[in-house]
Design an enzyme around this catalytic site. Structure first.
Site, PDB file in Angstrom:
ATOM      1  N   GLU A   9       0.798  -1.223   0.000  1.00 53.03           N
ATOM      2  CA  GLU A   9       0.000   0.000   0.000  1.00 53.03           C
ATOM      3  C   GLU A   9       0.830   1.272   0.000  1.00 53.03           C
ATOM      4  OE1 GLU A   9      -3.384   0.198   2.645  1.00 53.03           O
ATOM      5  OE2 GLU A   9      -3.493  -1.984   2.687  1.00 53.03           O
ATOM      6  N   ASP A  82      -2.293  -4.473   3.439  1.00 51.79           N
ATOM      7  CA  ASP A  82      -2.416  -4.564   4.893  1.00 51.79           C
ATOM      8  C   ASP A  82      -3.295  -5.727   5.347  1.00 51.79           C
ATOM      9  OD1 ASP A  82      -0.734  -2.461   5.256  1.00 51.79           O
ATOM     10  OD2 ASP A  82      -2.280  -0.984   5.699  1.00 51.79           O
ATOM     11  N   ASP A  84      -5.956  -6.452   7.085  1.00 50.11           N
ATOM     12  CA  ASP A  84      -7.277  -6.132   7.621  1.00 50.11           C
ATOM     13  C   ASP A  84      -8.269  -6.131   6.463  1.00 50.11           C
ATOM     14  OD1 ASP A  84      -6.703  -3.792   6.264  1.00 50.11           O
ATOM     15  OD2 ASP A  84      -6.429  -2.578   8.065  1.00 50.11           O
ATOM     16  N   GLU A  86      -9.772  -3.657   4.912  1.00 50.64           N
ATOM     17  CA  GLU A  86      -9.440  -2.683   3.870  1.00 50.64           C
ATOM     18  C   GLU A  86      -8.318  -3.213   2.983  1.00 50.64           C
ATOM     19  OE1 GLU A  86     -11.129   0.144   3.276  1.00 50.64           O
ATOM     20  OE2 GLU A  86     -12.470  -0.430   4.910  1.00 50.64           O
ATOM     21  N   TYR A 309       1.833  -4.355  13.202  1.00 53.04           N
ATOM     22  CA  TYR A 309       0.733  -3.646  12.539  1.00 53.04           C
ATOM     23  C   TYR A 309      -0.126  -2.906  13.547  1.00 53.04           C
ATOM     24  CZ  TYR A 309      -2.946  -2.774   9.112  1.00 53.04           C
ATOM     25  OH  TYR A 309      -3.850  -2.168   8.268  1.00 53.04           O
ATOM     26  N   ARG A 311      -3.172  -1.481  13.307  1.00 52.67           N
ATOM     27  CA  ARG A 311      -4.635  -1.551  13.302  1.00 52.67           C
ATOM     28  C   ARG A 311      -5.030  -2.960  13.736  1.00 52.67           C
ATOM     29  NH1 ARG A 311      -3.608   1.302   8.396  1.00 52.67           N
ATOM     30  NH2 ARG A 311      -4.063   3.521   8.665  1.00 52.67           N
ATOM     31  N   HIS A 356      -3.385 -10.746  14.127  1.00 51.06           N
ATOM     32  CA  HIS A 356      -3.179 -11.718  15.197  1.00 51.06           C
ATOM     33  C   HIS A 356      -2.396 -11.211  16.399  1.00 51.06           C
ATOM     34  CE1 HIS A 356      -4.971 -14.952  12.921  1.00 51.06           C
ATOM     35  NE2 HIS A 356      -4.235 -14.633  11.878  1.00 51.06           N
TER      36      HIS A 356
END
Length: 842
Positions: A9, A82, A84, A86, A309, A311, A356
């Site tokens: 991203e 990423d 998630d 999104e 990460y 988020r 995780h």
């Protein structure tokens, strides 16, 4: 030689990952979402299973072209966006645009950008998770339906430029309802009585509180069970009796309290703690965390991701990280601070499997002192917070010795009960490294208080009786930290969206931050009330929580996307159709006639409370024939005063007027001419410590007040809090800056309390480096801004004039649009609200 194309991203992440993967891979960035719903129309077809129309935004076309060129020469595609929903959606869109089968494309995920994590992820690719992409798309459709269908009503009936959002509107409602609680709150008086006592030899004074009177137990406050001393007379009666009483100890209770460390950070708890301890807003926290995650250049190592990460809803820490932290604790703090078995925390969120791990350092061995030379000041502060919280989770519990003493006071035949409590820290454990911040700074459960050694039946001597008056307090306004906490507790939105929600409700003018607490604006009250009246489900906390649960069900494959959207859209469309007829412009009629109308020969109408650009005001219903207007506090708004001074921009007369922020001088030609005369800044009478030439002045911007050098831009000295003329720093003689609860030295960074007692050591070198870094960052931003303003150079081509027929068509379209406007100037058609999508949309 063909390479495998890897799409991530961000370009910062691409640089780090490409170095780990080696020469067989070409890593390129999508720069976030590369496909989105169109801005000019709804882009969703509810009649055909909510079919979505995607387009490539203008800002993404260049990035898509670069990816397509790279794909032509590549021998494979790996999607590493990423970890998630999104990221899953971006992976699907990238595969589709590059002509690949999204169901068969290789997808890799990781929670940290380190060599081992990247190589492990690429060794085990998977397929794109369709359930996650469905959940993301369902959320996007919900937000689009709410934003694009309710916002036009707000434009036409409330104020142009407003927007509604499935989550943002609930956040505003929480703030509005809290403010109304505060407004409706009636303080209740109550009294407490403390008694200073001491054993006879030696004298060791301590304080005990009255907890029981002859009639029964006292309540700690009026909302608790028990007797309330509601007036001074009640307290004085008992205070007089206690002054004549005999005191003895009836019981001494000793026990040990253990306290465990808080779990490692999730997105939400990181945002809350950064707000409490560092003063960071949610957006700032996430921006800095993103940079730490994507990679920082380390000497000898290259670009390395320093945290996992950011988020995530998980509080899990990987086994390898737990072992490393245990080694660190043993070597840095000693055997007594270690724990026999790793401490593991249970994740509450249903969706934690999407990411995780908790937010933690990718290596605990990268201690904050080691990172101090490669991180700027704010990055280091946030990294330190994450590192300390993570390491503290694997340290021993803190231990406190607690003592509770029950005391009897006999005054004649009346018996009173008092209690004294004490606490001492006997082993600091994890508190040696980290203490969690609190929203209520007055409450500190770890505060120490000592009691003398006392035994049952021991006689005590009274030194002083201290009755004290109290009043109940209203609930506090939400801070950024407490609002994030409330949203998470209520299950509203996702932690990764809180930063954008909080920014949107401020940008739209629904709320403002005042002393770091949210206060609703008049438009926030009006919009909230209108939405509750016409769209009760949209702004209902329980309904919003239910919708989040359904989105989770879709992500887990337990619910179909179309089924969920149909269940929402049916009632929503009916409410929308009803609101089109019943949604009225905001006004409140007053029982007062306009005083200006009779003087101008008109029948006076009843005055009305209306909503304008700057909030509520009182005006005449005969507007525009009658221009009577006054403020809500009853003060009349003065007519503009024409000055004997010309506008430097257009030559018309200047006028003294009153606006949202008070009186100002502007051009009488407004709105054609928007010139506003700026008053000279207030001088503090302090020489700038940076250049030693200019004076420090108070400057005002739309973000608030700050203090800078009057030689700007030659000197870029700037501080957010007011500098003090006197005294000077006792450490290095530099300028002191007054903070709300402390005083800080600009030169060395030493901190003092308000009584000038030093609470933190200074570091002149670190402060100088931090100032230099900030100055460089400001210069870079200014250069980037200047570059944007320069017109793009285009190749000269033989430009052909547009045909006359085209011009006539355009003119006709414009005329039609103008004719469709409402009296307020708001667009009459819902399509015109395209410029103001829901605040819940990215």
């Amino acid at each position: 030689m063909p390479k495998t194309l890897v799409v991530v991203e961000s370009p910062a992440k691409a640089k780090t990952i490409e170095r780990y993967l080696g020469p067989d891979y070409l890593v390129r960035a999508s720069y976030g979402h590369i496909r989105d719903l169109p801005k000019s129309k709804l882009g969703v077809d509810p009649d055909h299973d909510f079919k979505v129309e995607y387009e490539v935004p203008e800002r993404s076309k260049e990035h898509v072209a670069i990816l397509k060129r790279a794909m032509k020469s590549a021998d494979g595609l790996v999607l590493a966006t990423d970890f998630d929903r999104e990221g899953e959606a971006i992976a699907m869109h990238v595969a589709t645009l590059l002509g690949e089968d999204a169901k068969q494309a290789d997808r890799v995920t990781f929670t940290e950008i380190t060599r081992d994590a990247i190589l492990e992820a690429f060794a085990h690719p998977r397929r794109i998770d369709g359930h996650l992409t469905d959940a993301q798309e369902a959320r996007r459709i919900l937000d689009r339906l709410v934003g694009y269908k309710i916002s036009p009503l707000l434009w036409k009936r409330v104020q142009p430029g407003l927007s509604a959002g499935r989550v943002q509107s609930v956040a505003v409602r929480l703030i509005v309802e809290r403010e109304r609680e505060i407004d409706a709150f009636v303080p209740v008086e109550y009294w407490s009585i403390d008694v200073r006592l001491t054993p006879e030899d030696p004298e060791q004074p301590f304080v005990a509180r009255l907890v029981q009177v002859p009639d029964g137990k006292l309540a700690a406050s009026p909302d608790k069970k028990g007797i309330v001393l509601g007036a001074q007379g009640d307290a004085d009666t008992h205070a007089d009796a206690l002054r004549d009483a005999r005191y003895r100890v009836t019981a001494v209770e000793k026990k040990q309290r253990k306290r465990s460390p808080s779990p490692p950070f999730t997105t939400s708890t990181l945002q809350q703690e950064a707000a409490r301890k560092l003063g960071f807003g949610t957006r700032r926290t996430m921006q800095i965390a993103q940079r730490l995650y994507e990679g920082i250049d380390l000497p000898g190592e290259g670009s390395v991701g320093l945290i996992t990460y950011m988020r995530t809803d998980s509080v899990t820490i990987a086994d390898s990280a737990l072992r490393e932290i245990a080694e660190l604790v043993k070597s840095e703090y000693g055997e007594t601070y270690t724990i026999a078995e790793a401490r593991r925390y249970k994740t509450r969120s249903r969706n934690a499997q999407e990411a995780h791990e908790a937010i933690r350092p990718t290596s605990a061995m990268r201690t904050p002192p080691r990172m101090a030379t490669v991180l700027d000041r704010d990055q280091l502060r946030l990294y330190t917070l994450i590192w300390q919280r993570t390491v503290a989770t694997q340290m021993a519990e803190a231990k406190f010795d607690q003592v509770g003493v029950d005391i009897e006071a006999a005054s004649g035949a009346s018996i009173y009960g008092l209690r004294a409590t004490g606490q001492t820290l006997v082993f600091d454990g994890f508190l040696k490294l980290y203490r969690e911040g609190r929203d209520d700074e007055k409450v500190d459960e770890d505060a120490e208080s000592n009691l003398p050694e006392l035994t049952a039946e021991q006689a005590l001597r009274m030194l002083e009786v201290l009755p004290e008056q109290h009043f109940t307090q209203p609930p506090p306004r939400y801070s950024e930290a407490s609002l994030v906490k409330k949203l998470e507790e209520e299950g509203i939105g996702r932690p990764s969206t809180y930063a954008s929600i909080i920014s949107t409700i401020q940008d739209r003018g629904y709320v403002r931050l005042e002393d770091r607490r949210f206060k609703p604006e008049d438009v926030g009250y009006v919009v909230t009330d209108k939405l509750i009246e016409h769209f009760p489900d949209v702004v209902d906390v329980n309904f919003t929580r239910f919708m989040e649960k359904e989105l989770d069900d879709i992500a887990e494959g337990q619910l179909g996307k179309v089924q969920m959207l149909n269940e929402f859209n049916g009632p929503f469309e009916r409410a929308l159709e009803k609101a089109e007829d019943s949604f009225e412009r905001y006004q409140e009629d007053l029982d007062e006639l306009c005083p200006l109308c009779p003087t101008e020969g008109r029948e006076p109408g009843k005055l009305q409370v209306k909503l304008g650009r700057y909030g509520k005001f009182i005006g005449c219903p005969n507007y525009p024939e009658c221009r009577y207007i006054r403020n809500m506090d009853g003060s009349e708004r003065p007519e503009p005063e024409t000055l004997d001074e010309k506008c430097p921009d257009c030559g018309r007369q200047l006028q003294r007027r009153v606006g949202r922020f008070g009186p100002f001088v502007g051009c009488s030609g407004y709105p054609d001419c928007r010139y506003i005369k700026k008053d000279p800044p207030r001088t503090l009478g302090i020489t700038c410590p940076q250049c030693n030439q200019g004076d420090i002045v108070e400057k005002r911007t739309r973000f608030g007040v700050f203090y800078g050098c009057d030689r700007y831009p030659e000197c870029d000295f700037a501080v957010n809090n007011e500098p003090l003329k006197e005294p000077r720093c006792p450490v290095d003689g530099s300028l002191l800056v007054q903070r709300p609860k402390s005083i800080r030295c600009w030169g060395c960074g030493a901190e003092f309390d308000l009584d000038m007692v030093q609470t933190k050591e200074g570091d002149p070198q670190a402060e100088a480096e931090a100032r230099a870094a900030k100055s460089a960052a400001r210069a870079a931003r200014a250069a980037a801004k200047a570059a944007k303003k320069k017109p793009a150079t285009r190749k000269k081509t033989a430009a052909k004039k547009k045909p006359a027929a085209k011009k006539k068509t355009t003119t006709k379209k414009r005329a039609t649009a103008k004719k469709g406007e409402t009296p307020s100037g708001a667009p009459a058609e819902p399509a015109s609200v395209a410029a103001a999508p829901s605040g819940d949309e990215p």
